[in-house]
Design a protein around this motif. Structure first.
Motif, short mmCIF file in Angstrom:
data_model
loop_
_atom_site.label_atom_id
_atom_site.label_comp_id
_atom_site.label_asym_id
_atom_site.label_seq_id
_atom_site.Cartn_x
_atom_site.Cartn_y
_atom_site.Cartn_z
N UNK A 21 0.82 -1.21 0.00
CA UNK A 21 0.00 0.00 0.00
C UNK A 21 0.86 1.26 0.00
N UNK A 22 2.05 1.20 0.55
CA UNK A 22 2.99 2.33 0.47
C UNK A 22 3.48 2.48 -0.96
N UNK A 23 3.79 1.38 -1.59
CA UNK A 23 4.21 1.43 -3.00
C UNK A 23 3.11 2.04 -3.86
N UNK A 24 1.86 1.64 -3.61
CA UNK A 24 0.74 2.17 -4.39
C UNK A 24 0.60 3.68 -4.16
N UNK A 25 0.75 4.11 -2.92
CA UNK A 25 0.67 5.54 -2.59
C UNK A 25 1.79 6.31 -3.31
N UNK A 26 3.00 5.80 -3.24
CA UNK A 26 4.12 6.46 -3.90
C UNK A 26 3.98 6.44 -5.43
N UNK A 27 3.47 5.33 -5.97
CA UNK A 27 3.26 5.24 -7.42
C UNK A 27 2.26 6.30 -7.88
N UNK A 28 1.22 6.51 -7.12
CA UNK A 28 0.24 7.54 -7.47
C UNK A 28 0.86 8.93 -7.40
#
Length: 173
Positions: A21-28
């Protein structure tokens, strides 16, 4: 995969050692990075980057993440009730020889007085609730529930309590 922007940029963060979920946040958030890169390139091409001011600040913490992910992003232990209000106010201007870092309390109401002073506008400071972030004064962040933080103390209106960060005797009643 539920967020199209995160999915679009997933390959750019897939190798990070972080919760998904951190990766998804950073990707966004890479979408903002790309947009600013594009903007800066166009300003440079037009020859106006040195005459430009860009102001950025977040309007809220990243909603919906687990406590583990908040701790990972913060890089430290996060505690209630005020950790989620820690944020950044970025004011960039081209041609500045070296950056100015202010590590002090402030809130969104402080952005307008800061910009008015930077641009040399005259205004009646009694009509604004904020303070110039670059001024030499006691800075504080006032929260929507009436709580506030400054370098001397934290007042939690929900608990009606004061936590002194500096010796209380330095601040007479």
């Amino acid at each position: 995969s539920a967020n199209a922007i995160s999915a679009k940029n997933w390959d750019r963060v897939a190798e990070l050692h972080a919760p998904d979920e951190v990766k998804a946040y950073l990707a966004a958030n890479l979408e903002l990075e790309d947009a600013l890169t594009y903007l800066m390139d166009r300003l440079e091409e037009a020859g106006v980057a040195d005459h430009t001011v860009i102001v950025l600040t977040g309007d809220h913490m990243p909603y919906g993440l687990s406590e583990e992910s908040y701790r990972f992003l913060a890089g430290e232990h996060v505690e209630e009730p005020f950790w989620q209000y820690k944020n950044s106010f970025i004011c960039w201007t081209g041609g500045l020889e070296k950056p100015i870092h202010v590590d002090d309390y402030c809130c969104t109401q402080d952005i307008l007085p800061t910009l008015l002073n930077l641009f040399g506008f005259e205004y009646d400071s009694r009509l604004l609730t904020g303070r110039d972030v670059l001024s030499d004064c006691t800075h504080l962040a006032v929260l929507k529930d009436g709580s506030f933080l400054c370098d001397a103390l934290i007042y939690d209106s929900g608990a009606n309590s004061v936590t002194w960060l500096e010796p209380e005797e330095q601040y007479p009643a």
